[in-house]
Design a protein around this motif. Structure first.
Motif, PDB file in Angstrom:
ATOM      1  N   GLU A  13       0.838  -1.205   0.000  1.00  0.00           N
ATOM      2  CA  GLU A  13       0.000   0.000   0.000  1.00  0.00           C
ATOM      3  C   GLU A  13       0.868   1.248   0.000  1.00  0.00           C
ATOM      4  OE1 GLU A  13      -3.733   0.737   2.546  1.00  0.00           O
ATOM      5  OE2 GLU A  13      -2.186   1.961   3.489  1.00  0.00           O
ATOM      6  N   ALA A  14       2.013   1.196   0.718  1.00  0.00           N
ATOM      7  CA  ALA A  14       2.887   2.373   0.797  1.00  0.00           C
ATOM      8  C   ALA A  14       4.303   1.955   1.167  1.00  0.00           C
ATOM      9  CB  ALA A  14       2.341   3.364   1.828  1.00  0.00           C
ATOM     10  N   CYS A  15       5.268   2.731   0.692  1.00  0.00           N
ATOM     11  CA  CYS A  15       6.665   2.579   1.092  1.00  0.00           C
ATOM     12  C   CYS A  15       7.152   3.922   1.619  1.00  0.00           C
ATOM     13  CB  CYS A  15       7.529   2.155  -0.097  1.00  0.00           C
ATOM     14  SG  CYS A  15       7.155   0.519  -0.757  1.00  0.00           S
ATOM     15  N   GLU A  16       8.010   3.878   2.634  1.00  0.00           N
ATOM     16  CA  GLU A  16       8.504   5.096   3.285  1.00  0.00           C
ATOM     17  C   GLU A  16       7.323   6.011   3.649  1.00  0.00           C
ATOM     18  OE1 GLU A  16      11.598   5.833   4.336  1.00  0.00           O
ATOM     19  OE2 GLU A  16      12.181   3.827   3.691  1.00  0.00           O
ATOM     20  N   LEU A  17       6.358   5.431   4.345  1.00  0.00           N
ATOM     21  CA  LEU A  17       5.121   6.140   4.689  1.00  0.00           C
ATOM     22  C   LEU A  17       5.326   7.020   5.912  1.00  0.00           C
ATOM     23  CD1 LEU A  17       2.024   6.501   4.282  1.00  0.00           C
ATOM     24  CD2 LEU A  17       1.738   4.569   5.881  1.00  0.00           C
ATOM     25  N   HIS A  18       5.040   8.316   5.759  1.00  0.00           N
ATOM     26  CA  HIS A  18       5.077   9.229   6.904  1.00  0.00           C
ATOM     27  C   HIS A  18       3.780   9.066   7.685  1.00  0.00           C
ATOM     28  CE1 HIS A  18       4.214  13.140   8.902  1.00  0.00           C
ATOM     29  NE2 HIS A  18       5.479  13.034   9.232  1.00  0.00           N
ATOM     30  N   VAL A  19       3.884   8.824   8.992  1.00  0.00           N
ATOM     31  CA  VAL A  19       2.708   8.647   9.832  1.00  0.00           C
ATOM     32  C   VAL A  19       2.782   9.606  11.015  1.00  0.00           C
ATOM     33  CG1 VAL A  19       2.248   6.251   9.203  1.00  0.00           C
ATOM     34  CG2 VAL A  19       3.851   6.729  11.047  1.00  0.00           C
ATOM     35  N   ALA A  36       3.147   0.199  15.125  1.00  0.00           N
ATOM     36  CA  ALA A  36       1.886  -0.522  15.287  1.00  0.00           C
ATOM     37  C   ALA A  36       0.868   0.325  16.041  1.00  0.00           C
ATOM     38  CB  ALA A  36       2.131  -1.840  16.019  1.00  0.00           C
ATOM     39  N   VAL A  37       1.321   1.016  17.094  1.00  0.00           N
ATOM     40  CA  VAL A  37       0.423   1.903  17.843  1.00  0.00           C
ATOM     41  C   VAL A  37      -0.107   3.010  16.936  1.00  0.00           C
ATOM     42  CG1 VAL A  37       0.357   3.680  19.636  1.00  0.00           C
ATOM     43  CG2 VAL A  37       1.334   1.442  20.141  1.00  0.00           C
ATOM     44  N   VAL A  38       0.787   3.635  16.171  1.00  0.00           N
ATOM     45  CA  VAL A  38       0.370   4.740  15.308  1.00  0.00           C
ATOM     46  C   VAL A  38      -0.652   4.263  14.277  1.00  0.00           C
ATOM     47  CG1 VAL A  38       1.133   6.423  13.593  1.00  0.00           C
ATOM     48  CG2 VAL A  38       2.515   6.020  15.638  1.00  0.00           C
ATOM     49  N   LEU A  39      -0.370   3.155  13.607  1.00  0.00           N
ATOM     50  CA  LEU A  39      -1.295   2.663  12.582  1.00  0.00           C
ATOM     51  C   LEU A  39      -2.619   2.199  13.192  1.00  0.00           C
ATOM     52  CD1 LEU A  39       1.238   0.743  10.338  1.00  0.00           C
ATOM     53  CD2 LEU A  39      -0.041   2.794   9.717  1.00  0.00           C
ATOM     54  N   TRP A  40      -2.553   1.596  14.368  1.00  0.00           N
ATOM     55  CA  TRP A  40      -3.777   1.181  15.056  1.00  0.00           C
ATOM     56  C   TRP A  40      -4.646   2.393  15.364  1.00  0.00           C
ATOM     57  CZ3 TRP A  40      -3.827   0.657  20.946  1.00  0.00           C
ATOM     58  CH2 TRP A  40      -5.086   0.281  21.405  1.00  0.00           C
ATOM     59  N   ARG A  41      -4.052   3.448  15.880  1.00  0.00           N
ATOM     60  CA  ARG A  41      -4.818   4.640  16.227  1.00  0.00           C
ATOM     61  C   ARG A  41      -5.298   5.397  14.984  1.00  0.00           C
ATOM     62  NH1 ARG A  41      -7.061   3.644  20.854  1.00  0.00           N
ATOM     63  NH2 ARG A  41      -5.656   3.597  22.657  1.00  0.00           N
ATOM     64  N   LEU A  42      -4.532   5.330  13.908  1.00  0.00           N
ATOM     65  CA  LEU A  42      -4.945   5.999  12.677  1.00  0.00           C
ATOM     66  C   LEU A  42      -6.069   5.261  11.962  1.00  0.00           C
ATOM     67  CD1 LEU A  42      -1.521   7.065  11.086  1.00  0.00           C
ATOM     68  CD2 LEU A  42      -3.346   8.610  11.813  1.00  0.00           C
ATOM     69  N   ARG A  43      -6.003   3.924  11.982  1.00  0.00           N
ATOM     70  CA  ARG A  43      -6.907   3.138  11.148  1.00  0.00           C
ATOM     71  C   ARG A  43      -7.914   2.316  11.922  1.00  0.00           C
ATOM     72  NH1 ARG A  43      -3.372   1.208   5.931  1.00  0.00           N
ATOM     73  NH2 ARG A  43      -2.036   3.048   5.792  1.00  0.00           N
ATOM     74  N   GLY A  44      -7.712   2.202  13.236  1.00  0.00           N
ATOM     75  CA  GLY A  44      -8.633   1.419  14.041  1.00  0.00           C
ATOM     76  C   GLY A  44      -8.454  -0.080  13.891  1.00  0.00           C
ATOM     77  N   VAL A  45      -7.317  -0.501  13.318  1.00  0.00           N
ATOM     78  CA  VAL A  45      -7.042  -1.918  13.101  1.00  0.00           C
ATOM     79  C   VAL A  45      -5.667  -2.237  13.678  1.00  0.00           C
ATOM     80  CG1 VAL A  45      -6.710  -3.743  11.384  1.00  0.00           C
ATOM     81  CG2 VAL A  45      -8.406  -1.941  10.980  1.00  0.00           C
ATOM     82  N   VAL A  46      -5.596  -3.254  14.535  1.00  0.00           N
ATOM     83  CA  VAL A  46      -4.305  -3.696  15.057  1.00  0.00           C
ATOM     84  C   VAL A  46      -3.570  -4.436  13.943  1.00  0.00           C
ATOM     85  CG1 VAL A  46      -3.152  -5.233  16.697  1.00  0.00           C
ATOM     86  CG2 VAL A  46      -5.124  -3.870  17.437  1.00  0.00           C
ATOM     87  N   PRO A  47      -2.348  -4.027  13.600  1.00  0.00           N
ATOM     88  CA  PRO A  47      -1.614  -4.744  12.553  1.00  0.00           C
ATOM     89  C   PRO A  47      -1.528  -6.237  12.842  1.00  0.00           C
ATOM     90  CG  PRO A  47      -0.497  -2.689  13.072  1.00  0.00           C
ATOM     91  CD  PRO A  47      -1.597  -2.847  14.082  1.00  0.00           C
ATOM     92  N   ARG A  48      -1.748  -7.022  11.805  1.00  0.00           N
ATOM     93  CA  ARG A  48      -1.729  -8.473  11.959  1.00  0.00           C
ATOM     94  C   ARG A  48      -0.317  -8.993  12.164  1.00  0.00           C
ATOM     95  NH1 ARG A  48      -1.614 -12.911  13.087  1.00  0.00           N
ATOM     96  NH2 ARG A  48      -2.783 -14.714  12.361  1.00  0.00           N
ATOM     97  N   GLN A  49       0.661  -8.308  11.544  1.00  0.00           N
ATOM     98  CA  GLN A  49       2.037  -8.810  11.636  1.00  0.00           C
ATOM     99  C   GLN A  49       3.029  -7.650  11.573  1.00  0.00           C
ATOM    100  OE1 GLN A  49       4.384 -10.975   8.357  1.00  0.00           O
ATOM    101  NE2 GLN A  49       3.613 -12.693   9.603  1.00  0.00           N
ATOM    102  N   LEU A  50       4.071  -7.758  12.394  1.00  0.00           N
ATOM    103  CA  LEU A  50       5.218  -6.861  12.342  1.00  0.00           C
ATOM    104  C   LEU A  50       6.384  -7.713  11.844  1.00  0.00           C
ATOM    105  CD1 LEU A  50       4.820  -5.183  15.864  1.00  0.00           C
ATOM    106  CD2 LEU A  50       3.706  -4.551  13.704  1.00  0.00           C
ATOM    107  N   LYS A  51       6.966  -7.319  10.711  1.00  0.00           N
ATOM    108  CA  LYS A  51       7.998  -8.160  10.095  1.00  0.00           C
ATOM    109  C   LYS A  51       9.301  -7.395   9.947  1.00  0.00           C
ATOM    110  CE  LYS A  51       8.846 -11.254   6.187  1.00  0.00           C
ATOM    111  NZ  LYS A  51       8.288 -11.823   4.939  1.00  0.00           N
TER     112      LYS A  51
END
Length: 316
Positions: free
Chosen positions: A156-162, A214-229
């Motif tokens: 979906e994105a590379c080098e994504l600023h969050v 993971a915290v930032v993306l969870w709070r932005l999107r309301g979805v806990v990331p399924r995997q951190l790789k």
């Protein structure tokens, strides 16, 4: 959140402390910008690199985020920055073109562009041929292709600023190497590691960084990331981890506590050294009391922007 949003002390301190410390904790960026006739500055934020610095050594945080003392990058850091740039460019190509020879063709032009933006980086190679150094970057590219086939992926994105403001007022900011989203909506956060830090220390710092994202993306999107790789390109290994919501809640409180500790130190300038294994790699020994040095006079809490990460921070 817009980058130009201004801040007051009440935004980052509990109400009781905000009233008593408004004059000596944070400058008023709106007033400063108005006086200078410039656009409002970005408000202070916490990045994974600066949070990790404070955890490792509060004085290191001060040297980097407050004093902003210069650091000389290593060739390994520059190589990591280059490889990150090449992998970002690789995913901008059509899927069928994402092959090792094509990726290696991107190395030289990517370095030309990066070094043009920061000509001081080329000073590390003064009088040297960069061919061997570029060849070592090719090995990391080969290692990457041994871990996955980018032709089968559409990130979906590379080098994504969050960026997100937590309910407590703490502003989190950073860059994610790659975000993959499955058709079912599951999120995978991917980070490339090219450095040679001691594995036990480097892995702990890397997982701290991943939980931050993971915290930032969870709070932005309301979805806990399924995997951190984590993809370790030096040794061709990967590490996958699945967080849960309760864990991210605890980690969020950790980030809030780190920010409050930073603000407390910022009021007085009491950023204490914390000697450890990584001191041998620190650029600031000449200013560190643990090595007989003296820190520069404390300049006060910095203008907003102390949470910024550099490309070298993200290279690892």
């Amino acid at each position: 959140m817009p980058d130009t949003e201004t801040v007051t002390t009440a935004d980052v301190l509990p109400p009781a402390e905000a009233a008593s410390n408004a004059a000596d904790v944070l400058p008023d960026p709106a007033a400063a910008s108005s006086a200078a006739g410039a656009a409002p500055r970005r408000r202070p934020a916490l990045s994974p690199s600066r949070a990790s610095d404070f955890k490792q050594c509060p004085l290191l945080y001060r040297f980097r985020a407050v004093d902003r003392l210069p650091e000389v990058p290593t060739k390994a850091q520059l190589r990591g920055t280059l490889v990150h740039s090449v992998l970002e460019r690789l995913f901008a190509l059509p899927a069928a073109d994402r092959l090792p020879p094509r990726a290696k063709e991107l190395l030289a032009p990517a370095w030309t562009e990066l070094s043009a933006d920061r000509p001081e980086w080329t000073e590390l190679f003064e009088g040297e041929d960069t061919a061997d150094w570029l060849a070592s970057a090719e090995k990391l590219i080969d290692s990457y292709f041994g871990l996955e086939d980018p032709r089968r992926l559409e990130p979906e994105a590379c080098e994504l600023h969050v960026e997100i403001e937590l309910g407590s007022g703490v502003l989190l900011r950073g860059y994610v190497d790659r975000v993959d989203v499955a058709p079912t909506g599951e999120i995978r956060v991917v980070d490339y590691k090219t450095g040679a830090a001691p594995r036990e220390i480097g892995e702990a710092k890397a997982m701290f960084q991943m939980k931050f994202y993971a915290v930032v993306l969870w709070r932005l999107r309301g979805v806990v990331p399924r995997q951190l790789k984590l993809m370790y390109l030096t040794d061709g290994q990967s590490l996958a981890y699945t967080p849960d919501e309760a864990e991210l809640l605890r980690f969020e409180r950790t980030l809030e506590a780190i920010w409050q500790a930073i603000l407390k130190a910022g009021r007085t300038g009491d950023f204490r050294p914390n000697p450890g294994k990584l001191c041998n790699w620190c650029d600031h020994q000449a200013h560190c009391p643990e090595f007989g040095g003296t820190p520069p006079p404390y300049p006060g809490w910095p203008e907003p922007g102390a949470g910024e990460e550099t490309p070298l921070d993200r290279a690892d």
